[in-house]
Design an enzyme around this catalytic site. Structure first.
Site, PDB file in Angstrom:
ATOM      1  N   GLU A  39       9.016  15.005  16.272  1.00 50.61           N
ATOM      2  CA  GLU A  39       9.413  14.987  14.876  1.00 50.61           C
ATOM      3  C   GLU A  39       8.570  15.998  14.098  1.00 50.61           C
ATOM      4  O   GLU A  39       7.339  15.927  14.116  1.00 50.61           O
ATOM      5  CB  GLU A  39       9.203  13.580  14.300  1.00 50.61           C
ATOM      6  CG  GLU A  39       9.746  13.419  12.904  1.00 50.61           C
ATOM      7  CD  GLU A  39       9.628  11.986  12.408  1.00 50.61           C
ATOM      8  OE1 GLU A  39       8.600  11.353  12.667  1.00 50.61           O
ATOM      9  OE2 GLU A  39      10.575  11.515  11.757  1.00 50.61           O
ATOM     10  N   LYS A  67       0.848  -1.199   0.000  1.00 48.15           N
ATOM     11  CA  LYS A  67       0.000   0.000   0.000  1.00 48.15           C
ATOM     12  C   LYS A  67       0.877   1.239   0.000  1.00 48.15           C
ATOM     13  O   LYS A  67       1.532   1.546   1.000  1.00 48.15           O
ATOM     14  CB  LYS A  67      -0.914   0.046   1.217  1.00 48.15           C
ATOM     15  CG  LYS A  67      -1.951   1.178   1.092  1.00 48.15           C
ATOM     16  CD  LYS A  67      -2.601   1.551   2.392  1.00 48.15           C
ATOM     17  CE  LYS A  67      -1.828   2.584   3.164  1.00 48.15           C
ATOM     18  NZ  LYS A  67      -1.773   3.913   2.532  1.00 48.15           N
ATOM     19  N   CYS A  84      12.858  10.478   7.783  1.00 46.09           N
ATOM     20  CA  CYS A  84      12.702  10.005   9.160  1.00 46.09           C
ATOM     21  C   CYS A  84      14.016  10.112   9.926  1.00 46.09           C
ATOM     22  O   CYS A  84      14.020  10.310  11.131  1.00 46.09           O
ATOM     23  CB  CYS A  84      12.183   8.573   9.179  1.00 46.09           C
ATOM     24  SG  CYS A  84      13.031   7.473   8.054  1.00 46.09           S
ATOM     25  N   GLU A 134       9.786   0.699  10.707  1.00 42.13           N
ATOM     26  CA  GLU A 134      10.728   1.817  10.551  1.00 42.13           C
ATOM     27  C   GLU A 134       9.956   3.087  10.836  1.00 42.13           C
ATOM     28  O   GLU A 134       9.144   3.515  10.021  1.00 42.13           O
ATOM     29  CB  GLU A 134      11.283   1.869   9.122  1.00 42.13           C
ATOM     30  CG  GLU A 134      11.977   0.614   8.654  1.00 42.13           C
ATOM     31  CD  GLU A 134      13.350   0.430   9.267  1.00 42.13           C
ATOM     32  OE1 GLU A 134      13.734   1.238  10.145  1.00 42.13           O
ATOM     33  OE2 GLU A 134      14.024  -0.524   8.881  1.00 42.13           O
TER      34      GLU A 134
END
Lengths: 301, 484
Positions: free
Chosen positions: B392, B187, B295, B261
């Site tokens: 983040e 996906k 990331c 991850e």
């Protein structure tokens, strides 16, 4: 008239010391019945550790972890080999403990204790070899030195096997600590005494206090607090098999909030099955509680 | 200071032939989804690029069944050599059509064409090349245990990937999954589905057996349906820590394994003996590469107090030369923010940074009127408790903190729940290696930053997730036994 023997008080092992449970609780531990219908023989009133004891054990394990991981692999191997030496010296006691706990024959108990000591030696020898086998240099497409090494995840909470009171215990504990983790072990609920004897071996070898912490009592009561504990980096659910009141799926779910590394119990589907501990185990248990770190650096003149 | 003006150098869009609408790619064919569709847009212009199907639970189910059938009947019966040949074909096709993929990636994602052309697409092809060679060598991928036999695949993999490196993240999942002998349902992110759909055409061109790769487009609900599907043997997820935790919870008590991850708050640590010219480039690349949608971005600069002023001065001078604008222009350094949602997140956290007392600075450069844009921004005077030092941001925003001693640098660098990546800048080798040991991070870059390679395991510690991608370790996570 025969001599009146001196009996032992079985206590917890936390931070290198042998405290009673802060709760003051104990619970009766019986020998495995020789035949069905026999009156159970009381072995000891073991300490029934509490939630607070479990938290104290995590504090001790956390405090010990940087020093243990920071020791040289050679040193960790020496210390762990020393444990096997001390175990060998206590062979007779282990045989008696295992026989009483598991209800096996003397010959079988001898074989299990031998296997447990040999297993400890096997893992001790991995301390300065595992990094090379599990790591390596990566041939990246550029002018870089690039190396990957396994590093411990930190504090690992272990549900020790319910049936195999010594060999099973050694087979989950040794692979966890040899890589630099420290451990909080919840022993078999009904067969905890060989673990306490092992604690005495750990305390009289050179294992730093807090590297291994051993809690007797009811795993169903303590495990949820360890599974969700923010300072626990790994959770070994092997001992969920046949542990009364322990739902390993629920424990794994509560570990998800901190992304704790989980080693699921053996078996298929929701069923948890305790494995056969006698075959050589392979690297799987060591691999589960390490994370690989990759370090890059440019090359140049 | 004089800023040199460049004439625009736009890459041509002519290579890209978009359909008006796309179905799901299931069993080797594009199938029209019965449910709703959604538009994917060019974030630099807000132009609608195509309509894409939203896969329902039924659509996901069909894809998982196709993957299972392909696994049972075809893929698990092929030799490793033959599986490898398909992967080599795919790698070559990606190289042959690299420019088309690069332009499409830039259109759908907003990243500069130079990055999609020089980083995303070549690395994606390299991942297929690397893993193609593993397909017939699996017995060597994990250390043989007692009685060691060739490790077995897991079965059907569910891959869920983010929008920051769409094709590259697809390659990180598809290549090892297929090399290990699994089939996959993938996906892509809802804002960047187009290169995955073009990849489906590549699978057709490669004559990959139908059902080995299936692409289901959609948003969070589609991903949740894939995670919840009992026919999936492994979930490989790259995305936020919040969703990663949901996945870990959803899989608890099952026998489905996962590689996660997740997010990061990378510390880029600069000592007073660092090679400053290189360090400045490393800081800039560390946080402004890919608009900070990385990331492992070096979003926290930890600079030694004695050189903090000089680093700040040099950094601002360098940032003033960054060209923000048309992603298709080959002169562009910083492209568009991927979506309005993400722009709002970035703007919101930047506002919090100011409100909490940090000092905000940006280049003041002109921004296009259409599309989603955010100027490269630096916060100085940041302390560890500020949200912009802990959370983040996933955008072009750098938080600057200072330290005095190496021990303080370590303590500050490790003071987040994350542990994905970190950078160290110093000429002193012993200090660099000591620090690399101390840092709680899955990847440490010494005197460099943001390097990636198919042979090099990538992944985090703590709440940045678990499992590795790339290298022998990444491959092992798609095999039964010791890799997970």
């Amino acid at each position: 008239m025969s001599r009146i023997d001196v009996r032992k008080t079985y206590k917890l092992y936390v931070g290198g010391k042998f405290p009673r449970s802060e709760s003051g609780r104990t619970y009766p531990v019986y020998a495995a019945p020789a035949r069905s219908g026999a009156t159970p023989r009381l072995l000891a009133n073991a300490a029934a550790a509490s939630r607070k004891d479990a938290r104290e054990a995590v504090v001790a394990a956390r405090a010990a972890q940087p020093g243990w991981a920071g020791a040289t692999a050679y040193n960790r191997g020496q210390v762990l080999y020393r444990v096997a030496e001390v175990m060998e010296g206590r062979r007779e006691q282990f045989v008696a403990d295992v026989r009483a706990a598991e209800g096996v024959s003397a010959a079988r108990a001898e074989a299990l204790v031998s296997a447990a000591i040999d297993r400890w030696v096997w893992y001790a020898g991995w301390s300065d070899k595992f990094t090379q086998v599990a790591g390596g240099v990566n041939p990246v497409a550029g002018p870089f030195f690039d190396v990957s090494v396994p590093e411990p995840v930190g504090v690992v909470a272990i549900l020790a096997p319910q049936a195999s009171s010594l060999l099973g215990l050694v087979s989950v504990l040794a692979p966890t600590i040899v890589t630099g983790n420290t451990a909080v072990v919840l022993t078999s609920a009904t067969r905890p005494l060989p673990a306490v004897t092992l604690a005495e071996c750990l305390a009289t070898s050179d294992v730093p206090g807090g590297v291994v912490n051993i809690l007797t009592g009811d795993p169903a009561e303590m495990a949820p607090w360890l599974a969700s504990h923010r300072d626990v980096g790994g959770l070994d659910l092997t001992g969920a098999a046949d542990a009364a009141g322990v739902d390993w799926g629920a424990l794994e779910a509560s570990a998800a909030d901190t992304l704790t590394r989980v080693l699921r119990p053996g078996g298929t589907g929701a069923e948890a099955v305790e494995p056969d501990w006698l075959p050589e185990p392979g690297l799987g248990r060591m691999m589960r509680f390490v994370d690989v770190k990759t370090v890059w650096h440019p090359k140049g003149r | 200071m004089t800023v040199i003006e460049y004439a625009p150098a736009p890459e041509s869009r002519a290579l890209v032939r978009l359909e008006a609408s796309y179905g799901l790619f299931v069993g080797g064919e594009f199938v029209a989804a019965s449910g709703p569709s959604f538009a994917t847009i060019n974030p630099a212009t807000e132009e609608v690029l195509a309509q894409v199907s939203e896969a329902s639970a039924a659509g996901v189910d069909a894809a998982v069944k196709a993957a299972r059938t392909a696994y049972t009947r075809v893929w698990s019966k092929l030799s490793g050599t033959d599986r490898g040949k398909y992967l080599f074909r795919i790698a070559r096709l990606l190289q042959e059509r690299a420019r088309e993929f690069a332009v499409l990636e830039t259109l759908d994602n907003g990243k500069p064409i130079t990055q999609s052309r020089d980083v995303d697409i070549p690395l994606a092809a390299a991942h297929f090349f690397y893993h193609a060679g593993w397909a017939d060598k699996l017995a060597y991928a994990v250390p043989p245990g007692p009685g060691g036999s060739t490790p077995a695949p897991l079965g059907v993999v569910g891959g869920i990937i983010p929008w920051n490196f769409p094709l590259l993240m697809l390659a990180w999942k598809v290549a090892p999954a297929l090399a290990a002998g699994n089939t996959i349902v993938l996906k892509p992110a809802e804002t960047t589905p187009l290169t995955a759909l073009l990849f489906a055409q590549v699978c057709q061109e490669a004559e990959l057996p139908p059902g080995v790769v299936n692409i289901v487009t959609g948003a969070g609900a589609t991903g949740a349906a894939l995670v919840a599907h009992p026919g999936v043997d492994k979930i490989a997820f790259t995305g936020s820590t919040a969703v990663g935790k949901q996945i870990a919870r959803a899989l608890a008590g099952t026998r489905t394994s996962a590689t996660l991850e997740l997010g990061g708050k990378g510390a880029n640590i600069v000592f007073d003996d660092a090679p400053l010219d290189e360090a400045i480039e490393g800081i800039v690349g560390g946080i402004f590469f890919n608009q900070g949608h990385v990331c492992c971005a070096g979003s926290r600069l930890l600079v030694q107090e004695s050189i903090a002023d000089e680093v700040e001065r040099r950094l601002k001078r360098r940032l003033a030369t960054l060209r923000v604008g048309d992603p298709l222009d080959k002169n562009t350094d910083v492209g568009a923010i991927n979506s309005r949602t993400q722009l709002d997140t970035i703007a919101g956290l930047a506002h919090v940074g100011e409100a909490e007392g940090a000092h905000r600075w940006d280049t003041g450069c002109a921004l296009p009127e259409q599309g989603f844009w955010f100027r490269p921004t630096v916060f100085t005077g940041v302390t560890q408790t500020h949200r912009i030092a802990q959370e983040e941001i996933f955008g072009p925003v750098l938080s600057v903190l200072t330290f005095r001693t190496p021990a303080e640098a370590v303590a500050k660098a490790n003071n987040t729940p994350y542990g994905l990546a970190a950078g160290i800048w110093t000429e002193k080798g012993s200090r660099l290696l000591w620090l690399a040991d101390q840092l709680k991070a899955g990847v440490v870059w010494g005197n460099t930053y943001n390097q990636f390679d198919p042979t090099s395991p990538f992944g985090g510690v703590k709440e940045s997730g678990y499992g590795r991608e790339g290298g022998r370790h990444g491959l092992a996570a798609y095999l039964q036994g010791e890799g997970h």
